[in-house]
Design a protein around this motif. Structure first.
Motif, PDB file in Angstrom:
ATOM      1  N   UNK A   1      46.114 -17.853  27.533  1.00  0.00           N
ATOM      2  CA  UNK A   1      45.791 -17.221  28.812  1.00  0.00           C
ATOM      3  C   UNK A   1      45.004 -18.165  29.715  1.00  0.00           C
ATOM      4  N   UNK A   2      44.058 -18.881  29.130  1.00  0.00           N
ATOM      5  CA  UNK A   2      43.247 -19.820  29.908  1.00  0.00           C
ATOM      6  C   UNK A   2      44.113 -20.918  30.509  1.00  0.00           C
ATOM      7  N   UNK A   3      45.039 -21.433  29.714  1.00  0.00           N
ATOM      8  CA  UNK A   3      45.904 -22.501  30.201  1.00  0.00           C
ATOM      9  C   UNK A   3      46.847 -22.007  31.293  1.00  0.00           C
ATOM     10  N   UNK A   4      47.412 -20.831  31.112  1.00  0.00           N
ATOM     11  CA  UNK A   4      48.417 -20.335  32.048  1.00  0.00           C
ATOM     12  C   UNK A   4      47.836 -20.062  33.429  1.00  0.00           C
ATOM     13  N   UNK A   5      46.568 -19.744  33.505  1.00  0.00           N
ATOM     14  CA  UNK A   5      45.961 -19.428  34.797  1.00  0.00           C
ATOM     15  C   UNK A   5      45.769 -20.653  35.690  1.00  0.00           C
ATOM     16  N   UNK A   6      46.110 -21.810  35.177  1.00  0.00           N
ATOM     17  CA  UNK A   6      45.960 -23.035  35.967  1.00  0.00           C
ATOM     18  C   UNK A   6      47.163 -23.315  36.857  1.00  0.00           C
ATOM     19  N   UNK A   7      48.297 -22.605  36.628  1.00  0.00           N
ATOM     20  CA  UNK A   7      49.513 -22.869  37.399  1.00  0.00           C
ATOM     21  C   UNK A   7      50.156 -21.547  37.836  1.00  0.00           C
ATOM     22  N   UNK A   8      51.131 -21.646  38.744  1.00  0.00           N
ATOM     23  CA  UNK A   8      51.807 -20.459  39.267  1.00  0.00           C
ATOM     24  C   UNK A   8      52.847 -19.949  38.277  1.00  0.00           C
ATOM     25  N   UNK A   9      53.254 -18.699  38.469  1.00  0.00           N
ATOM     26  CA  UNK A   9      54.277 -18.094  37.608  1.00  0.00           C
ATOM     27  C   UNK A   9      55.579 -18.878  37.691  1.00  0.00           C
ATOM     28  N   UNK A  10      55.994 -19.237  38.905  1.00  0.00           N
ATOM     29  CA  UNK A  10      57.261 -19.948  39.086  1.00  0.00           C
ATOM     30  C   UNK A  10      57.261 -21.278  38.340  1.00  0.00           C
ATOM     31  N   UNK A  11      56.138 -21.986  38.388  1.00  0.00           N
ATOM     32  CA  UNK A  11      56.069 -23.276  37.700  1.00  0.00           C
ATOM     33  C   UNK A  11      56.143 -23.100  36.190  1.00  0.00           C
TER      34      UNK A  11
ATOM     35  N   UNK B   1      57.476 -20.569  34.533  1.00  0.00           N
ATOM     36  CA  UNK B   1      58.794 -20.078  34.133  1.00  0.00           C
ATOM     37  C   UNK B   1      59.808 -21.216  34.109  1.00  0.00           C
ATOM     38  N   UNK B   2      59.698 -22.140  35.061  1.00  0.00           N
ATOM     39  CA  UNK B   2      60.596 -23.297  35.073  1.00  0.00           C
ATOM     40  C   UNK B   2      60.358 -24.175  33.847  1.00  0.00           C
ATOM     41  N   UNK B   3      59.094 -24.397  33.508  1.00  0.00           N
ATOM     42  CA  UNK B   3      58.763 -25.220  32.343  1.00  0.00           C
ATOM     43  C   UNK B   3      59.218 -24.548  31.041  1.00  0.00           C
ATOM     44  N   UNK B   4      58.983 -23.247  30.937  1.00  0.00           N
ATOM     45  CA  UNK B   4      59.370 -22.529  29.732  1.00  0.00           C
ATOM     46  C   UNK B   4      60.888 -22.472  29.587  1.00  0.00           C
ATOM     47  N   UNK B   5      61.594 -22.311  30.694  1.00  0.00           N
ATOM     48  CA  UNK B   5      63.056 -22.303  30.641  1.00  0.00           C
ATOM     49  C   UNK B   5      63.575 -23.655  30.171  1.00  0.00           C
ATOM     50  N   UNK B   6      62.958 -24.732  30.656  1.00  0.00           N
ATOM     51  CA  UNK B   6      63.365 -26.072  30.239  1.00  0.00           C
ATOM     52  C   UNK B   6      63.114 -26.289  28.755  1.00  0.00           C
ATOM     53  N   UNK B   7      62.062 -25.653  28.222  1.00  0.00           N
ATOM     54  CA  UNK B   7      61.748 -25.769  26.801  1.00  0.00           C
ATOM     55  C   UNK B   7      62.497 -24.737  25.960  1.00  0.00           C
TER      56      UNK B   7
ATOM     57  N   UNK C   1      59.848 -14.418  31.278  1.00  0.00           N
ATOM     58  CA  UNK C   1      60.325 -13.771  32.494  1.00  0.00           C
ATOM     59  C   UNK C   1      59.156 -13.304  33.331  1.00  0.00           C
ATOM     60  N   UNK C   2      59.436 -13.014  34.577  1.00  0.00           N
ATOM     61  CA  UNK C   2      58.407 -12.559  35.508  1.00  0.00           C
ATOM     62  C   UNK C   2      58.179 -11.071  35.345  1.00  0.00           C
ATOM     63  N   UNK C   3      56.929 -10.648  35.334  1.00  0.00           N
ATOM     64  CA  UNK C   3      56.589  -9.226  35.336  1.00  0.00           C
ATOM     65  C   UNK C   3      56.542  -8.782  36.791  1.00  0.00           C
ATOM     66  N   UNK C   4      57.460  -7.919  37.177  1.00  0.00           N
ATOM     67  CA  UNK C   4      57.614  -7.531  38.573  1.00  0.00           C
ATOM     68  C   UNK C   4      56.979  -6.167  38.859  1.00  0.00           C
ATOM     69  N   UNK C   5      56.446  -6.037  40.056  1.00  0.00           N
ATOM     70  CA  UNK C   5      56.017  -4.729  40.527  1.00  0.00           C
ATOM     71  C   UNK C   5      57.274  -3.945  40.926  1.00  0.00           C
ATOM     72  N   UNK C   6      57.159  -2.633  41.117  1.00  0.00           N
ATOM     73  CA  UNK C   6      58.336  -1.822  41.404  1.00  0.00           C
ATOM     74  C   UNK C   6      59.037  -2.241  42.698  1.00  0.00           C
ATOM     75  N   UNK C   7      58.266  -2.626  43.724  1.00  0.00           N
ATOM     76  CA  UNK C   7      58.925  -3.065  44.950  1.00  0.00           C
ATOM     77  C   UNK C   7      59.723  -4.342  44.711  1.00  0.00           C
ATOM     78  N   UNK C   8      59.223  -5.213  43.836  1.00  0.00           N
ATOM     79  CA  UNK C   8      59.955  -6.437  43.513  1.00  0.00           C
ATOM     80  C   UNK C   8      61.192  -6.133  42.676  1.00  0.00           C
ATOM     81  N   UNK C   9      61.102  -5.125  41.827  1.00  0.00           N
ATOM     82  CA  UNK C   9      62.262  -4.726  41.023  1.00  0.00           C
ATOM     83  C   UNK C   9      63.399  -4.256  41.923  1.00  0.00           C
ATOM     84  N   UNK C  10      63.066  -3.415  42.909  1.00  0.00           N
ATOM     85  CA  UNK C  10      64.111  -2.809  43.722  1.00  0.00           C
ATOM     86  C   UNK C  10      64.634  -3.710  44.834  1.00  0.00           C
ATOM     87  N   UNK C  11      63.970  -4.826  45.091  1.00  0.00           N
ATOM     88  CA  UNK C  11      64.498  -5.807  46.033  1.00  0.00           C
ATOM     89  C   UNK C  11      65.111  -7.004  45.308  1.00  0.00           C
TER      90      UNK C  11
END
Length: 226
Positions: free
Chosen positions: A130-140, A142-148, A153-163
């Motif tokens: 948790x300490x390490x992850x707070x140093x970078x953005x979600x998008x960054x 997720x890109x690194x984890x996908x490469x590895x 995945x991103x945890x979305x709010x309901x408005x983000x889910x429906x858009x």
């Protein structure tokens, strides 16, 4: 009635229909709120019935695998699902984690799962990540984890889910014409029906929730005939 009760009730009805087609005999289907809640806790239930462990609240984290849960980043929350040591070592390539460090849930820790130190080791791993992850953005991240090749995945709010385009592409949002509100958007059906050629066979038109008394005349006329 809860969703779990409806779920098991539906399973029971389908099973009864299948049995009737096979035997020609009908079946009474019964479930209850208690039965449904005990059923959905099957994983945690067996921790007590088989291992003699009383499960404790884990928040957004998996009760038996770590790190496996929701983690806060610099600008949001992401879900990371490290289910085996291969994925853990792939994740450890990222700065801040020692590749040689044993993962909670690994063989070494599993052998000591009944010792108090096991839980604290899992908690330390979660806190460290948790300490390490707070140093970078979600998008960054997720890109690194996908490469590895680490599931995330991103945890979305309901408005983000429906858009989200993925939600719309699955037909999970429908437009209906309401008598007083006009066109409104509602959650679409979660089950898709297709023929053997992949063509959608489900109903394509949907109606809005009725107004109070809107169908009284129709229902009363139907009741007069039964």
């Amino acid at each position: 009635m809860t969703y779990s009760q409806e779920l098991y009730g539906a399973f029971g009805v389908v099973s009864a229909l299948t049995d009737r087609a096979r035997t020609g005999h009908g079946t009474v289907v019964r479930t209850s709120l208690l039965a449904a809640l005990v059923g959905v806790h099957a994983f945690q239930d067996t921790r007590w019935t088989v291992a003699g462990e009383v499960p404790r609240a884990m928040g957004n984290h998996h009760p038996a695998i770590a790190p496996y849960g929701a983690f806060v980043t610099q600008d949001g929350t992401i879900q990371i699902a490290i289910g085996n040591d291969v994925q853990w070592h792939a994740r450890a390539v990222e700065p801040g984690l020692d590749r040689s460090r044993s993962r909670p849930g690994s063989t070494q820790l599993t052998r000591a799962s009944r010792q108090p130190a096991a839980g604290s080791s899992t908690d330390r791993s979660i806190t460290m990540l948790e300490t390490e992850l707070q140093a970078r953005s979600s998008a960054e991240w997720l890109a690194r984890l996908a490469a590895a090749r680490v599931p995330s995945g991103k945890v979305r709010t309901l408005d983000q889910v429906y858009t989200w385009e993925q939600t719309r592409s699955q037909g999970l949002i429908i437009n209906v014409d309401h008598p007083t509100l006009g066109t409104v958007q509602l959650p679409g059906p979660p089950v898709r029906l297709e023929d053997l050629h992949g063509r959608n066979t489900a109903r394509q038109t949907h109606t809005a929730p009725p107004l109070r008394g809107q169908h009284d005349a129709h229902i009363n006329s139907w009741l007069d005939t039964v």
